[in-house]
Design a protein around this motif. Structure first.
Motif, PDB file in Angstrom:
ATOM      1  N   HIS A   1      46.478  45.619  40.730  1.00 15.23           N
ATOM      2  CA  HIS A   1      45.290  45.653  39.875  1.00 15.23           C
ATOM      3  C   HIS A   1      45.761  45.871  38.441  1.00 15.23           C
ATOM      4  N   LYS A   2      45.266  45.043  37.537  1.00  6.25           N
ATOM      5  CA  LYS A   2      45.677  45.144  36.140  1.00  6.25           C
ATOM      6  C   LYS A   2      44.498  44.799  35.238  1.00  6.25           C
ATOM      7  N   ILE A   3      44.303  45.626  34.220  1.00  2.00           N
ATOM      8  CA  ILE A   3      43.262  45.402  33.221  1.00  2.00           C
ATOM      9  C   ILE A   3      43.950  45.161  31.890  1.00  2.00           C
ATOM     10  N   THR A   4      43.567  44.084  31.203  1.00  2.41           N
ATOM     11  CA  THR A   4      44.154  43.751  29.902  1.00  2.41           C
ATOM     12  C   THR A   4      43.039  43.662  28.872  1.00  2.41           C
ATOM     13  N   PRO A   5      42.889  44.718  28.052  1.00  4.94           N
ATOM     14  CA  PRO A   5      41.831  44.679  27.040  1.00  4.94           C
ATOM     15  C   PRO A   5      42.167  43.736  25.894  1.00  4.94           C
ATOM     16  N   ASN A   6      41.187  42.965  25.457  1.00  3.03           N
ATOM     17  CA  ASN A   6      41.323  42.139  24.252  1.00  3.03           C
ATOM     18  C   ASN A   6      40.917  42.921  23.021  1.00  3.03           C
ATOM     19  N   GLU A   7      39.896  43.776  23.198  1.00  2.61           N
ATOM     20  CA  GLU A   7      39.396  44.562  22.073  1.00  2.61           C
ATOM     21  C   GLU A   7      38.945  45.920  22.565  1.00  2.61           C
ATOM     22  N   ILE A   8      39.241  46.944  21.768  1.00  2.00           N
ATOM     23  CA  ILE A   8      38.693  48.279  21.970  1.00  2.00           C
ATOM     24  C   ILE A   8      38.125  48.697  20.627  1.00  2.00           C
ATOM     25  N   THR A   9      36.862  49.107  20.625  1.00  2.00           N
ATOM     26  CA  THR A   9      36.218  49.572  19.398  1.00  2.00           C
ATOM     27  C   THR A   9      35.569  50.918  19.678  1.00  2.00           C
TER      28      THR A   9
ATOM     29  N   THR B   1      31.440  57.100  21.405  1.00  3.95           N
ATOM     30  CA  THR B   1      31.222  55.965  22.299  1.00  3.95           C
ATOM     31  C   THR B   1      32.226  54.877  21.937  1.00  3.95           C
ATOM     32  N   ALA B   2      32.657  54.144  22.937  1.00  9.03           N
ATOM     33  CA  ALA B   2      33.591  53.036  22.694  1.00  9.03           C
ATOM     34  C   ALA B   2      33.259  51.912  23.660  1.00  9.03           C
ATOM     35  N   TYR B   3      33.707  50.737  23.305  1.00 11.31           N
ATOM     36  CA  TYR B   3      33.618  49.643  24.267  1.00 11.31           C
ATOM     37  C   TYR B   3      34.930  48.895  24.263  1.00 11.31           C
ATOM     38  N   ASP B   4      35.226  48.309  25.386  1.00 12.25           N
ATOM     39  CA  ASP B   4      36.355  47.393  25.434  1.00 12.25           C
ATOM     40  C   ASP B   4      36.001  46.240  26.350  1.00 12.25           C
ATOM     41  N   TYR B   5      36.605  45.112  26.055  1.00 14.83           N
ATOM     42  CA  TYR B   5      36.416  43.952  26.918  1.00 14.83           C
ATOM     43  C   TYR B   5      37.731  43.212  27.027  1.00 14.83           C
ATOM     44  N   GLY B   6      37.835  42.433  28.079  1.00 14.26           N
ATOM     45  CA  GLY B   6      39.062  41.679  28.299  1.00 14.26           C
ATOM     46  C   GLY B   6      39.059  41.051  29.677  1.00 14.26           C
ATOM     47  N   TYR B   7      40.236  41.076  30.298  1.00 13.40           N
ATOM     48  CA  TYR B   7      40.421  40.405  31.581  1.00 13.40           C
ATOM     49  C   TYR B   7      41.038  41.366  32.595  1.00 13.40           C
ATOM     50  N   TYR B   8      40.743  41.120  33.857  1.00 13.15           N
ATOM     51  CA  TYR B   8      41.356  41.872  34.946  1.00 13.15           C
ATOM     52  C   TYR B   8      41.932  40.877  35.943  1.00 13.15           C
ATOM     53  N   GLU B   9      42.850  41.360  36.739  1.00 12.84           N
ATOM     54  CA  GLU B   9      43.443  40.521  37.780  1.00 12.84           C
ATOM     55  C   GLU B   9      44.023  41.410  38.864  1.00 12.84           C
ATOM     56  N   GLY B  10      44.253  40.827  40.009  1.00 10.24           N
ATOM     57  CA  GLY B  10      44.858  41.590  41.078  1.00 10.24           C
ATOM     58  C   GLY B  10      45.007  40.780  42.340  1.00 10.24           C
TER      59      GLY B  10
ATOM     60  N   GLY C   1      39.225  37.926  36.463  1.00  6.54           N
ATOM     61  CA  GLY C   1      37.914  37.821  35.862  1.00  6.54           C
ATOM     62  C   GLY C   1      37.877  38.473  34.497  1.00  6.54           C
ATOM     63  N   LYS C   2      36.672  38.643  34.003  1.00  5.77           N
ATOM     64  CA  LYS C   2      36.461  39.256  32.689  1.00  5.77           C
ATOM     65  C   LYS C   2      35.570  40.479  32.866  1.00  5.77           C
ATOM     66  N   TYR C   3      35.639  41.395  31.899  1.00  9.41           N
ATOM     67  CA  TYR C   3      34.905  42.644  32.038  1.00  9.41           C
ATOM     68  C   TYR C   3      34.469  43.181  30.678  1.00  9.41           C
ATOM     69  N   VAL C   4      33.520  44.112  30.715  1.00  9.43           N
ATOM     70  CA  VAL C   4      33.129  44.933  29.571  1.00  9.43           C
ATOM     71  C   VAL C   4      32.998  46.362  30.093  1.00  9.43           C
TER      72      VAL C   4
END
Length: 149
Positions: free
Chosen positions: A90-98, A103-112, A126-129
């Motif tokens: 399982h791996k999460i790769t954030p594209n952005e963290i703000t 409060t913060a948000y991040d989005y990017g891709y996951y895989e496993g 897939g993709k996530y927020v």
């Protein structure tokens, strides 16, 4: 040779231009990145207690198929895999963290990869927020939504 050097320059430029974009206090960014890495580790090892502790008490998850799941107890139950099934890599790769205040948000891709009881494996991505909330000195997941690609 000149063309080869130009090509390398272009490739390196593209690689760095699509890198991650992190906005906010660096210490908080580092904590969120650590929590992302730890979360994947918990999923890979089936540490359901720590998966649950990664979320706020009033957290919500929005799985791809199904209703919104609310609260740590229900979220923890969601993550428990059937006997003989295990998530690997399982791996999460954030594209952005703000980060904005607490409060913060991040989005990017996951895989496993999942290994089923019969030994067959399936890979997914897939993709996530994720919406994070600062709880004390730590960052916890408040909302988590994902869908496959």
């Amino acid at each position: 040779m000149k063309t080869y050097i130009q090509l390398l320059f272009i490739l390196f430029s593209i690689q760095f231009s699509i890198g991650q974009n992190y906005n906010g206090n660096q210490e908080d960014i580092n904590q969120i990145l650590k929590n992302i890495k730890d979360f994947s580790s918990y999923v890979n090892t089936g540490n359901y207690e720590m998966i649950g502790k990664s979320y706020t008490k009033d957290a919500k998850i929005f799985p791809q198929r199904g209703d919104i799941i609310i609260g740590v107890e229900n979220i923890t139950k969601y993550w428990i895999l059937p006997e003989g099934v295990q998530t690997k890599n399982h791996k999460i790769t954030p594209n952005e963290i703000t980060i904005v205040e607490n409060t913060a948000y991040d989005y990017g891709y996951y895989e496993g990869t999942t290994v089923r009881a019969d030994g067959k494996t399936s890979s997914w991505k897939g993709k996530y927020v994720i919406v994070w909330k600062k709880v004390g000195d730590d960052w916890k997941i408040y909302m988590d939504i994902w869908n496959s690609i």
